[in-house]
Design a protein around this motif. Structure first.
Motif, PDB file in Angstrom:
ATOM      1  N   THR A   2      -0.697  35.412 -17.914  1.00  0.00           N
ATOM      2  CA  THR A   2      -0.335  36.669 -18.538  1.00  0.00           C
ATOM      3  C   THR A   2       0.958  37.233 -17.986  1.00  0.00           C
ATOM      4  O   THR A   2       1.687  37.930 -18.683  1.00  0.00           O
ATOM      5  N   ASP A   3       1.304  36.909 -16.720  1.00  0.00           N
ATOM      6  CA  ASP A   3       2.525  37.470 -16.156  1.00  0.00           C
ATOM      7  C   ASP A   3       3.776  36.803 -16.702  1.00  0.00           C
ATOM      8  O   ASP A   3       4.889  37.230 -16.422  1.00  0.00           O
ATOM      9  N   SER A   4       3.639  35.742 -17.523  1.00  0.00           N
ATOM     10  CA  SER A   4       4.804  35.093 -18.096  1.00  0.00           C
ATOM     11  C   SER A   4       5.608  36.045 -18.969  1.00  0.00           C
ATOM     12  O   SER A   4       6.800  35.878 -19.164  1.00  0.00           O
ATOM     13  N   PHE A   5       4.947  37.047 -19.540  1.00  0.00           N
ATOM     14  CA  PHE A   5       5.628  37.957 -20.446  1.00  0.00           C
ATOM     15  C   PHE A   5       5.719  39.362 -19.865  1.00  0.00           C
ATOM     16  O   PHE A   5       6.013  40.312 -20.555  1.00  0.00           O
ATOM     17  N   SER A   6       5.492  39.522 -18.579  1.00  0.00           N
ATOM     18  CA  SER A   6       5.579  40.816 -17.927  1.00  0.00           C
ATOM     19  C   SER A   6       7.026  41.216 -17.698  1.00  0.00           C
ATOM     20  O   SER A   6       7.873  40.367 -17.378  1.00  0.00           O
ATOM     21  N   PRO A   7       7.390  42.502 -17.882  1.00  0.00           N
ATOM     22  CA  PRO A   7       8.759  42.941 -17.606  1.00  0.00           C
ATOM     23  C   PRO A   7       9.187  42.689 -16.166  1.00  0.00           C
ATOM     24  O   PRO A   7      10.381  42.628 -15.881  1.00  0.00           O
ATOM     25  N   THR A   8       8.228  42.575 -15.267  1.00  0.00           N
ATOM     26  CA  THR A   8       8.565  42.341 -13.863  1.00  0.00           C
ATOM     27  C   THR A   8       8.474  40.871 -13.484  1.00  0.00           C
ATOM     28  O   THR A   8       8.539  40.527 -12.307  1.00  0.00           O
ATOM     29  N   ALA A   9       8.320  40.003 -14.487  1.00  0.00           N
ATOM     30  CA  ALA A   9       8.210  38.571 -14.213  1.00  0.00           C
ATOM     31  C   ALA A   9       9.504  38.061 -13.588  1.00  0.00           C
ATOM     32  O   ALA A   9      10.590  38.596 -13.836  1.00  0.00           O
ATOM     33  N   PRO A  10       9.422  37.022 -12.765  1.00  0.00           N
ATOM     34  CA  PRO A  10      10.609  36.512 -12.061  1.00  0.00           C
ATOM     35  C   PRO A  10      11.684  36.013 -13.008  1.00  0.00           C
ATOM     36  O   PRO A  10      11.406  35.523 -14.100  1.00  0.00           O
TER      37      PRO A  10
END
Length: 361
Positions: A2-10
């Motif tokens: 789910t973090d692949s599309f997070s604004p804070t993703a690397p």
């Protein structure tokens, strides 16, 4: 993931598991479904569809227009690829790809020919709807993808599902600065020579190899067809002329295509990806072909040279041993891939030296 599309993703180049997450989320879709093995450590292979369009000339769609809208302007005839088809040398074709995109607003993509495609001098580039550049897909793009294919030295046989292109996804900009490259090389060498670092890692041509005078291959002008669906079956002497040198130089002939090799063995660390870029045109009447993604782990622990696809232009040109001919642009990965190049996957060119494409014996 789910973090692949997070604004804070690397920031950085997306690894295999993030690409798989995009497939699961529908950001990459395909018909038929994407099989195992199509996702590489830092890229996705793209598959040819079932139709090809012979067009009068290469074209870009331009802003606000689609490939489908513009094909009728340029199409000479349409071909069914299902039984296999030959693309003639010197002709231009457009082939719809099986994959399409619905990119998030923070993800861009860049495409390139696969190594084996470049080594048979088959120019292939990806076109997208609304595109004003080849091989560049803007953030948020939603739509189909097409391959433009122009065989340069040899006619080639293709079929649906063949993978000539690859696509790499990135979030933000993660190109390593020259200072960062120097620091990395000081910690863990990126090349086995004194590095030339200037807008990337420069590399030079090897024309004085140890124990041999063989320095490269030149494409023969009149040959049969290379069947790109067949691996290890083509006889080298039917398509290539050996190039020998005993004085550390060769003369490039205008219009001729050469396979040469870098003097340096290069390493792509597991947390980086790289792309081969041509050197400045002002250094000579030639250019290094674009076939350029280097995956994380290439040359890592196993010395590997960069194979150079060189075409000479208007005038004969003397190329000399150690002359700088290209550069590698390194980028950081957004995360470590689950697999590295040459480790647990089919990697045709790990540990390579001077080597033709996988299609030859």
């Amino acid at each position: 993931m789910t973090d692949s599309f997070s604004p804070t993703a690397p920031q950085g180049v997306l690894p295999d598991h993030a690409i798989s997450a995009m497939i699961d989320a529908g950001a990459i879709y395909a018909t038929p479904a994407i099989p195992d093995g199509q996702v590489q450590p830092a890229s996705l292979d793209l598959r040819l569809g079932t139709r090809a369009y012979r067009v009068r000339a290469s074209f870009l769609t331009g802003a606000g227009r689609t490939v489908a809208d513009r094909l009728p302007e340029f199409t000479m005839h349409e071909m069914d690829l299902t039984p296999g088809a030959v693309l003639e040398k010197g002709c231009v074709y457009v082939v719809p790809l099986m994959e399409g995109l619905a990119l998030p607003e923070d993800i861009t993509a860049v495409c390139n020919a696969k190594s084996s495609t470049g080594r048979v001098d088959c120019l292939t580039r990806v076109i997208a709807d609304g595109g004003v550049e080849f091989d560049r897909i803007p953030a948020g793009y939603k739509g189909p993808l097409y391959a433009e294919i122009c065989p340069r030295s040899f006619s080639v046989k293709i079929e649906p599902g063949l993978r000539l292109n690859q696509i790499r996804f990135r979030r933000g900009q993660a190109v390593l600065s020259d200072a960062a490259l120097k620091a990395r090389h000081a910690d863990t060498p990126l090349v086995d020579q004194e590095p030339l670092i200037d807008d990337g890692l420069g590399f030079s041509v090897d024309l004085s190899p140890k124990d041999t005078t063989l320095v490269g291959y030149r494409a023969k002008p009149h040959t049969g067809v290379i069947d790109l669906t067949q691996i290890g079956t083509h006889k080298t002497s039917e398509f290539w002329e050996e190039i020998h040198s005993d004085n550390g130089q060769i003369i490039l002939d205008p219009g001729a295509f050469y396979i040469l090799v870098s003097r340096e063995a290069v390493t792509i660390p597991p947390d980086c990806a790289a792309e081969m870029a041509p050197y400045l045109a002002m250094v000579g009447e030639f250019r290094v072909h674009y076939a350029g993604f280097f995956d994380p782990g290439f040359g890592h622990g196993v010395p590997a040279r960069g194979v150079l696809e060189v075409r000479c232009h208007e005038a004969p040109f003397v190329l000399e041993h150690g002359q700088t001919v290209g550069r590698l642009v390194y980028e950081t990965m957004a995360a470590a891939p689950t697999q590295l190049y040459g480790t647990g996957i089919a990697s045709n060119y790990q540990g390579q030296g001077l080597k033709l494409s996988k299609h030859f014996k």
